[in-house]
Design a protein around this motif. Structure first.
Motif, PDB file in Angstrom:
ATOM      1  N   ILE A  32       0.829  -1.206   0.000  1.00  0.00           N
ATOM      2  CA  ILE A  32       0.000   0.000   0.000  1.00  0.00           C
ATOM      3  C   ILE A  32       0.864   1.256   0.000  1.00  0.00           C
ATOM      4  O   ILE A  32       0.641   2.187  -0.786  1.00  0.00           O
ATOM      5  CB  ILE A  32      -0.953  -0.008   1.207  1.00  0.00           C
ATOM      6  N   GLU A  33       1.856   1.280   0.877  1.00  0.00           N
ATOM      7  CA  GLU A  33       2.725   2.461   0.971  1.00  0.00           C
ATOM      8  C   GLU A  33       3.436   2.715  -0.359  1.00  0.00           C
ATOM      9  O   GLU A  33       3.520   3.852  -0.834  1.00  0.00           O
ATOM     10  CB  GLU A  33       3.743   2.269   2.091  1.00  0.00           C
ATOM     11  N   MET A  34       3.928   1.627  -0.978  1.00  0.00           N
ATOM     12  CA  MET A  34       4.647   1.781  -2.233  1.00  0.00           C
ATOM     13  C   MET A  34       3.716   2.174  -3.381  1.00  0.00           C
ATOM     14  O   MET A  34       4.037   3.058  -4.186  1.00  0.00           O
ATOM     15  CB  MET A  34       5.369   0.495  -2.612  1.00  0.00           C
ATOM     16  N   ALA A  35       2.558   1.514  -3.486  1.00  0.00           N
ATOM     17  CA  ALA A  35       1.637   1.789  -4.591  1.00  0.00           C
ATOM     18  C   ALA A  35       1.237   3.256  -4.620  1.00  0.00           C
ATOM     19  O   ALA A  35       1.236   3.901  -5.678  1.00  0.00           O
ATOM     20  CB  ALA A  35       0.399   0.903  -4.479  1.00  0.00           C
ATOM     21  N   GLU A  36       0.909   3.796  -3.453  1.00  0.00           N
ATOM     22  CA  GLU A  36       0.463   5.180  -3.397  1.00  0.00           C
ATOM     23  C   GLU A  36       1.619   6.151  -3.615  1.00  0.00           C
ATOM     24  O   GLU A  36       1.462   7.179  -4.295  1.00  0.00           O
ATOM     25  CB  GLU A  36      -0.256   5.433  -2.078  1.00  0.00           C
ATOM     26  N   SER A  37       2.791   5.818  -3.079  1.00  0.00           N
ATOM     27  CA  SER A  37       3.966   6.667  -3.292  1.00  0.00           C
ATOM     28  C   SER A  37       4.342   6.712  -4.764  1.00  0.00           C
ATOM     29  O   SER A  37       4.662   7.778  -5.311  1.00  0.00           O
ATOM     30  CB  SER A  37       5.142   6.144  -2.464  1.00  0.00           C
ATOM     31  N   GLU A  38       4.295   5.572  -5.430  1.00  0.00           N
ATOM     32  CA  GLU A  38       4.626   5.513  -6.854  1.00  0.00           C
ATOM     33  C   GLU A  38       3.639   6.336  -7.691  1.00  0.00           C
ATOM     34  O   GLU A  38       4.032   7.058  -8.600  1.00  0.00           O
ATOM     35  CB  GLU A  38       4.629   4.056  -7.328  1.00  0.00           C
ATOM     36  N   ALA A  39       2.355   6.206  -7.364  1.00  0.00           N
ATOM     37  CA  ALA A  39       1.331   6.953  -8.107  1.00  0.00           C
ATOM     38  C   ALA A  39       1.536   8.459  -7.959  1.00  0.00           C
ATOM     39  O   ALA A  39       1.489   9.211  -8.944  1.00  0.00           O
ATOM     40  CB  ALA A  39      -0.057   6.557  -7.619  1.00  0.00           C
ATOM     41  N   LEU A  40       1.755   8.893  -6.730  1.00  0.00           N
ATOM     42  CA  LEU A  40       1.935  10.325  -6.489  1.00  0.00           C
ATOM     43  C   LEU A  40       3.270  10.823  -7.040  1.00  0.00           C
ATOM     44  O   LEU A  40       3.375  11.960  -7.503  1.00  0.00           O
ATOM     45  CB  LEU A  40       1.816  10.607  -4.989  1.00  0.00           C
ATOM     46  N   SER A  41       4.290   9.965  -7.017  1.00  0.00           N
ATOM     47  CA  SER A  41       5.578  10.334  -7.610  1.00  0.00           C
ATOM     48  C   SER A  41       5.437  10.579  -9.105  1.00  0.00           C
ATOM     49  O   SER A  41       6.014  11.516  -9.659  1.00  0.00           O
ATOM     50  CB  SER A  41       6.622   9.235  -7.365  1.00  0.00           C
ATOM     51  N   LEU A  42       4.667   9.714  -9.773  1.00  0.00           N
ATOM     52  CA  LEU A  42       4.447   9.863 -11.214  1.00  0.00           C
ATOM     53  C   LEU A  42       3.859  11.234 -11.527  1.00  0.00           C
ATOM     54  O   LEU A  42       4.343  11.957 -12.405  1.00  0.00           O
ATOM     55  CB  LEU A  42       3.517   8.758 -11.712  1.00  0.00           C
ATOM     56  N   HIS A  43       2.819  11.607 -10.785  1.00  0.00           N
ATOM     57  CA  HIS A  43       2.172  12.891 -11.048  1.00  0.00           C
ATOM     58  C   HIS A  43       3.034  14.058 -10.581  1.00  0.00           C
ATOM     59  O   HIS A  43       2.983  15.143 -11.173  1.00  0.00           O
ATOM     60  CB  HIS A  43       0.775  12.904 -10.428  1.00  0.00           C
ATOM     61  N   ALA A  44       3.848  13.840  -9.556  1.00  0.00           N
ATOM     62  CA  ALA A  44       4.786  14.888  -9.127  1.00  0.00           C
ATOM     63  C   ALA A  44       5.826  15.158 -10.206  1.00  0.00           C
ATOM     64  O   ALA A  44       6.247  16.303 -10.410  1.00  0.00           O
ATOM     65  CB  ALA A  44       5.466  14.482  -7.828  1.00  0.00           C
ATOM     66  N   LEU A  45       6.241  14.101 -10.916  1.00  0.00           N
ATOM     67  CA  LEU A  45       7.193  14.288 -12.018  1.00  0.00           C
ATOM     68  C   LEU A  45       6.587  15.141 -13.124  1.00  0.00           C
ATOM     69  O   LEU A  45       7.276  15.969 -13.725  1.00  0.00           O
ATOM     70  CB  LEU A  45       7.625  12.930 -12.567  1.00  0.00           C
ATOM     71  N   MET A  46       5.304  14.944 -13.385  1.00  0.00           N
ATOM     72  CA  MET A  46       4.634  15.780 -14.393  1.00  0.00           C
ATOM     73  C   MET A  46       4.581  17.237 -13.932  1.00  0.00           C
ATOM     74  O   MET A  46       4.833  18.162 -14.707  1.00  0.00           O
ATOM     75  CB  MET A  46       3.201  15.272 -14.632  1.00  0.00           C
ATOM     76  N   MET A  47       4.250  17.429 -12.674  1.00  0.00           N
ATOM     77  CA  MET A  47       4.068  18.795 -12.156  1.00  0.00           C
ATOM     78  C   MET A  47       5.389  19.535 -11.976  1.00  0.00           C
ATOM     79  O   MET A  47       5.399  20.757 -11.853  1.00  0.00           O
ATOM     80  CB  MET A  47       3.306  18.740 -10.833  1.00  0.00           C
ATOM     81  N   SER A  48       6.502  18.784 -11.980  1.00  0.00           N
ATOM     82  CA  SER A  48       7.810  19.432 -11.798  1.00  0.00           C
ATOM     83  C   SER A  48       8.660  19.389 -13.061  1.00  0.00           C
ATOM     84  O   SER A  48       9.852  19.689 -13.025  1.00  0.00           O
ATOM     85  CB  SER A  48       8.572  18.766 -10.644  1.00  0.00           C
ATOM     86  N   SER A  49       8.051  18.998 -14.197  1.00  0.00           N
ATOM     87  CA  SER A  49       8.784  18.996 -15.464  1.00  0.00           C
ATOM     88  C   SER A  49       8.764  20.403 -16.070  1.00  0.00           C
ATOM     89  O   SER A  49       8.124  21.313 -15.550  1.00  0.00           O
ATOM     90  CB  SER A  49       8.154  17.987 -16.431  1.00  0.00           C
ATOM     91  N   THR A  50       9.479  20.567 -17.179  1.00  0.00           N
ATOM     92  CA  THR A  50       9.480  21.849 -17.889  1.00  0.00           C
ATOM     93  C   THR A  50       9.142  21.609 -19.352  1.00  0.00           C
ATOM     94  O   THR A  50       9.934  21.007 -20.068  1.00  0.00           O
ATOM     95  CB  THR A  50      10.848  22.539 -17.790  1.00  0.00           C
ATOM     96  N   PRO A  51       7.960  22.010 -19.835  1.00  0.00           N
ATOM     97  CA  PRO A  51       6.918  22.711 -19.066  1.00  0.00           C
ATOM     98  C   PRO A  51       6.210  21.764 -18.100  1.00  0.00           C
ATOM     99  O   PRO A  51       6.173  20.559 -18.312  1.00  0.00           O
ATOM    100  CB  PRO A  51       5.958  23.195 -20.164  1.00  0.00           C
ATOM    101  N   SER A  52       5.665  22.342 -17.060  1.00  0.00           N
ATOM    102  CA  SER A  52       4.949  21.540 -16.066  1.00  0.00           C
ATOM    103  C   SER A  52       3.484  21.405 -16.464  1.00  0.00           C
ATOM    104  O   SER A  52       2.950  22.228 -17.208  1.00  0.00           O
ATOM    105  CB  SER A  52       5.050  22.200 -14.693  1.00  0.00           C
ATOM    106  N   TYR A  53       2.861  20.364 -15.982  1.00  0.00           N
ATOM    107  CA  TYR A  53       1.423  20.165 -16.243  1.00  0.00           C
ATOM    108  C   TYR A  53       0.859  19.217 -15.202  1.00  0.00           C
ATOM    109  O   TYR A  53       1.602  18.518 -14.497  1.00  0.00           O
ATOM    110  CB  TYR A  53       1.199  19.603 -17.653  1.00  0.00           C
TER     111      TYR A  53
END
Length: 346
Positions: free
Chosen positions: A246-267
């Motif tokens: 559970i801890e890993m599944a949720e961390s991985e999911a949020l990490s994926l979207h964090a990578l999108m939000m911290s890319s250039t351009p971000s989204y």
């Protein structure tokens, strides 16, 4: 020897949901990090290909009985890459007829099921033309990867690993393999209820998202995170460690979207109801002490994950608390599937 014949075949293949995410690629559809997913049972693509002799080759593509020119560029590129291994592509015209049980381009890995179905059909047709060449699943996985990286994992049922790790000799960047352990029964009948927050085509494609990882400031840290998580997830699958999962599944999911939000351009692909659903899932887990969790692909929809034995308790809560937050109350109830299937007499 290559013989030109008219033939057809039909395959139904699954989408898959990654727990450790593949994000970022190099060369020709090779992953920068390993990933682990399980194949679904109900979220599938069924594809029929009719191959007719033609010196010029070519194809036409129909989705749900209608021509879909928007997919032509992606399919053409895939066929150009695949024809080195599957020479029938060069001298046959391919009528490709496809249908999904779920909305495409919304972050439910429709390209995984679509391209794995396409790869199985083409490999099967090639086998019919040159019977001395067996239908090799690793080769199908490698061909499917050329169209969509995550499609490499949709050629098997159950839990699968794609991406090279030195600790696992059978692993490869070119094709997926089943996870190299005996999966604990709790994860063999695992549920994935896909909560449809938004079914419209997402504004940023996964291909564009992968490309933004090339110069991402967190690229190296992400590669190490995914490597470590892959090895740990294999242990959790073997031992039945739900808490670690559970801890890993949720961390991985949020990490994926964090990578999108911290890319250039971000989204961001998340919607307000995506975040509300996450809050409700975590609150329910905490108050009821039931091992329910979530993951997400590259889209706004939430995948509700839980063991089979809790289906009854989760069903009532889901209907009351989660379904009203879904678009048109839509939920695709799914679970670990058995993998691709050839459809006879199509």
């Amino acid at each position: 020897m290559q013989h030109s014949i008219q033939s057809n075949t039909t395959w139904k293949t699954p989408s898959n949901i990654a727990i450790v995410k593949y994000w970022g690629k190099r060369d020709v559809q090779e992953p920068v990090n390993p990933s682990i997913s399980f194949s679904l049972s109900e979220a599938t693509t069924t594809t029929k290909i009719t191959a007719s002799p033609s010196e010029k080759g070519g194809f036409t593509f129909l989705l749900d009985g209608k021509e879909q020119g928007s997919f032509d560029k992606k399919i053409r590129k895939f066929l150009e890459l695949a024809q080195v291994r599957l020479p029938l592509i060069k001298d046959h015209f391919l009528k490709i007829e496809s249908s999904n049980t779920f909305p495409h381009s919304t972050g439910i890995a429709s390209s995984a099921s679509a391209m794995s179905a396409l790869a199985f059909c083409l490999a099967d047709l090639q086998h019919q033309i040159t019977p001395e060449n067996p239908l090799d699943i690793s080769e199908v996985s490698s061909v499917a990867r050329l169209g969509s990286g995550s499609a490499a994992r949709s050629v098997y049922g159950g839990w699968n690993l794609w991406g090279r790790l030195t600790e696992i000799p059978e692993s490869s960047d070119h094709y997926a393999v089943p996870v190299p352990v005996s999966v604990n029964p709790v994860f063999q009948k695992f549920h994935d209820d896909i909560l449809i927050v938004k079914s419209e085509k997402k504004p940023v494609s996964s291909s564009a998202g992968h490309a933004l990882m090339n110069h991402h400031p967190y690229r190296n840290g992400r590669i190490k995170q995914a490597h470590d998580n892959t090895l740990n997830l294999i242990k959790y699958l073997e031992t039945g460690n739900l808490e670690g999962f559970i801890e890993m599944a949720e961390s991985e999911a949020l990490s994926l979207h964090a990578l999108m939000m911290s890319s250039t351009p971000s989204y961001t692909l998340l919607q307000p109801n995506s975040l509300l659903l996450i809050e409700k899932i975590r609150e329910f887990r905490k108050t009821k002490d039931i091992p329910v969790s979530f993951t997400m692909d590259a889209g706004p929809n939430i995948h509700l994950l839980y063991p089979d034995e809790y289906q009854k308790e989760i069903s009532g809560w889901q209907e009351k608390e989660l379904q009203p937050l879904c678009e048109k109350s839509r939920i695709i109830r799914d679970n670990v599937g058995n993998g691709p299937q050839k459809i006879i007499n199509s």
